[in-house]
Design a protein around this motif. Sequence first.
Motif, PDB file in Angstrom:
ATOM      1  N   SER A  32      41.246  33.450  34.810  1.00  0.00           N
ATOM      2  CA  SER A  32      41.828  34.094  35.982  1.00  0.00           C
ATOM      3  C   SER A  32      40.810  35.032  36.615  1.00  0.00           C
ATOM      4  O   SER A  32      39.891  35.518  35.944  1.00  0.00           O
ATOM      5  CB  SER A  32      43.072  34.894  35.591  1.00  0.00           C
ATOM      6  OG  SER A  32      43.618  35.551  36.724  1.00  0.00           O
ATOM      7  N   GLN A  88      47.031  37.227  33.468  1.00  0.00           N
ATOM      8  CA  GLN A  88      47.085  35.922  34.117  1.00  0.00           C
ATOM      9  C   GLN A  88      46.342  34.860  33.315  1.00  0.00           C
ATOM     10  O   GLN A  88      46.777  33.705  33.243  1.00  0.00           O
ATOM     11  CB  GLN A  88      46.495  36.014  35.526  1.00  0.00           C
ATOM     12  CG  GLN A  88      47.385  36.719  36.525  1.00  0.00           C
ATOM     13  CD  GLN A  88      46.791  36.765  37.918  1.00  0.00           C
ATOM     14  OE1 GLN A  88      45.577  36.641  38.096  1.00  0.00           O
ATOM     15  NE2 GLN A  88      47.634  36.953  38.910  1.00  0.00           N
ATOM     16  N   LYS A 134      45.654  42.805  35.247  1.00  0.00           N
ATOM     17  CA  LYS A 134      46.314  41.644  35.846  1.00  0.00           C
ATOM     18  C   LYS A 134      45.559  40.364  35.507  1.00  0.00           C
ATOM     19  O   LYS A 134      46.174  39.337  35.163  1.00  0.00           O
ATOM     20  CB  LYS A 134      46.381  41.824  37.371  1.00  0.00           C
ATOM     21  CG  LYS A 134      47.159  40.731  38.091  1.00  0.00           C
ATOM     22  CD  LYS A 134      48.643  40.788  37.736  1.00  0.00           C
ATOM     23  CE  LYS A 134      49.442  39.827  38.603  1.00  0.00           C
ATOM     24  NZ  LYS A 134      50.892  39.864  38.266  1.00  0.00           N
ATOM     25  N   ALA A 135      44.234  40.405  35.591  1.00  0.00           N
ATOM     26  CA  ALA A 135      43.443  39.208  35.306  1.00  0.00           C
ATOM     27  C   ALA A 135      43.595  38.766  33.855  1.00  0.00           C
ATOM     28  O   ALA A 135      43.708  37.567  33.565  1.00  0.00           O
ATOM     29  CB  ALA A 135      41.970  39.467  35.631  1.00  0.00           C
ATOM     30  N   ASP A 185      39.629  44.373  42.281  1.00  0.00           N
ATOM     31  CA  ASP A 185      40.097  45.750  42.165  1.00  0.00           C
ATOM     32  C   ASP A 185      40.439  46.355  43.522  1.00  0.00           C
ATOM     33  O   ASP A 185      41.292  47.244  43.613  1.00  0.00           O
ATOM     34  CB  ASP A 185      39.019  46.622  41.508  1.00  0.00           C
ATOM     35  CG  ASP A 185      38.997  46.485  39.994  1.00  0.00           C
ATOM     36  OD1 ASP A 185      39.964  45.924  39.431  1.00  0.00           O
ATOM     37  OD2 ASP A 185      38.021  46.942  39.369  1.00  0.00           O
ATOM     38  N   THR A 216      40.775  38.399  39.563  1.00  0.00           N
ATOM     39  CA  THR A 216      41.442  39.313  40.484  1.00  0.00           C
ATOM     40  C   THR A 216      40.377  40.214  41.114  1.00  0.00           C
ATOM     41  O   THR A 216      39.218  40.187  40.703  1.00  0.00           O
ATOM     42  CB  THR A 216      42.472  40.216  39.780  1.00  0.00           C
ATOM     43  OG1 THR A 216      41.789  41.027  38.794  1.00  0.00           O
ATOM     44  CG2 THR A 216      43.569  39.398  39.103  1.00  0.00           C
ATOM     45  N   GLY A 226      43.120  45.994  38.129  1.00  0.00           N
ATOM     46  CA  GLY A 226      42.772  44.594  38.386  1.00  0.00           C
ATOM     47  C   GLY A 226      42.456  43.835  37.121  1.00  0.00           C
ATOM     48  O   GLY A 226      42.818  42.657  36.965  1.00  0.00           O
TER      49      GLY A 226
END
Length: 416
Positions: free
Chosen positions: A264, A288, A284-285, A268, A266, A281
């Motif tokens: 994944s 994911q 989340k990555a 920032d 993302t 960020g």
Amino acid sequence: MNKPKRVVVTGLGALSPIGNNVDDFWDNLINGVSGAGRITHFDPSQFRTHFACELKDYDVTEHLEHNMIRRSDPYSQYALVSTEQAVQDSGLDFDKMDPFDTGVIWGSGQGGMYTFEEEVKNYADNDYTPRFNPFFVPKLIINMAPGLISMKYGLMGINYATVSACATSNTAIMDALNYIRWGKAKVMITGGSEAGITEASFGGFSAMRALSQRNDDPKTASRPFDKDRDGFVMGEGAATLVLEEYEHAKERGAHIYGEVTGASMTADAYHMTATHPEGKGATKAMNQALNDSELNAEEVDYLNAHATSTPVGDISEMKATVNVFGDKPDHLTIGATKSMMGHLLGAAGAIEAIACIKAINENIIPPTINTETIDEKIPSSLDIVLGDAREKEVDVAMSNTFGFGGHNGIVVFKGV
């Protein structure tokens, strides 16, 4: 909708500051050997930092013909050398395959810095007479590395380069993974290379005060998580992974190192060079990538942390780690391999992917060297391997990379 195809790793190649092939790289990695030393590529005395992690005992003439050396930048040369190792390791015979079934996705953060610097200097030295080398642009551009790899092996499938600063290699691996998953390729050659230890590039990082200034003891300069860390140590080199559709690899009896289960990226959206202070960020990555892998956080055995040894970056990454795995994960072991080989910038994700894959195959987690006192901002409950390698059963490994511009790239590997 068809179920995505499984993707496995069937070939590895490495050219690093602590070994010019995978075996030497891994042996030095688990034995805690530092690749740092005073720079030999140029006189570094004009800069605040005088050392880096350079390649050693490397002679390009032993690997490439004169015409190729003359027409290519070192970052492309490194890519060709590590890829030759990986292709040989994979046992693939491209002459027996449809050339459109194999592609190349390669990454480099800076591309032809040697060429750029050399040509601009020559231009200035000749009273600004426009006598540029006709190979200037082809040697400079980042997409030339995958182009040259495709030409060498006659590969006519997907071919391009990725750039996301120090997350670049993981971007390339993620894209290669997805093209095979989607049935657009059967084999993908992927990885990254960097040849950025030049006066211009090194001087730029030095001016930013991003580099450690521990000139009196370079080998201990990269000290991730340590309360006295003062910046990263620049490295150079390349690493290649051959990714292959599982059934294709199985049918030809290939040796399978492991599976790439997910990835994944993302952003920032925070700062040009600093990571998000709360690791928003990155969190989340990482989540994911686990979802993409259909894995839970509790199933990850080893986290190869980005951990560059910078005051801000190490803290934000560990905050993200706690967000994903909890502040007392009894299953997760963390290591920072940059403490030994330095930071290979755009090639970091690729060389650290090999560290993850070898950890899965050997059930050994490389150490984090030089770290003496963990920063008090990092929870003491996190299990960071310090000093010596540790034997541990590793089935799942996660590799983190973060780059200037706010790029977060995560890849997850699993044993087969």
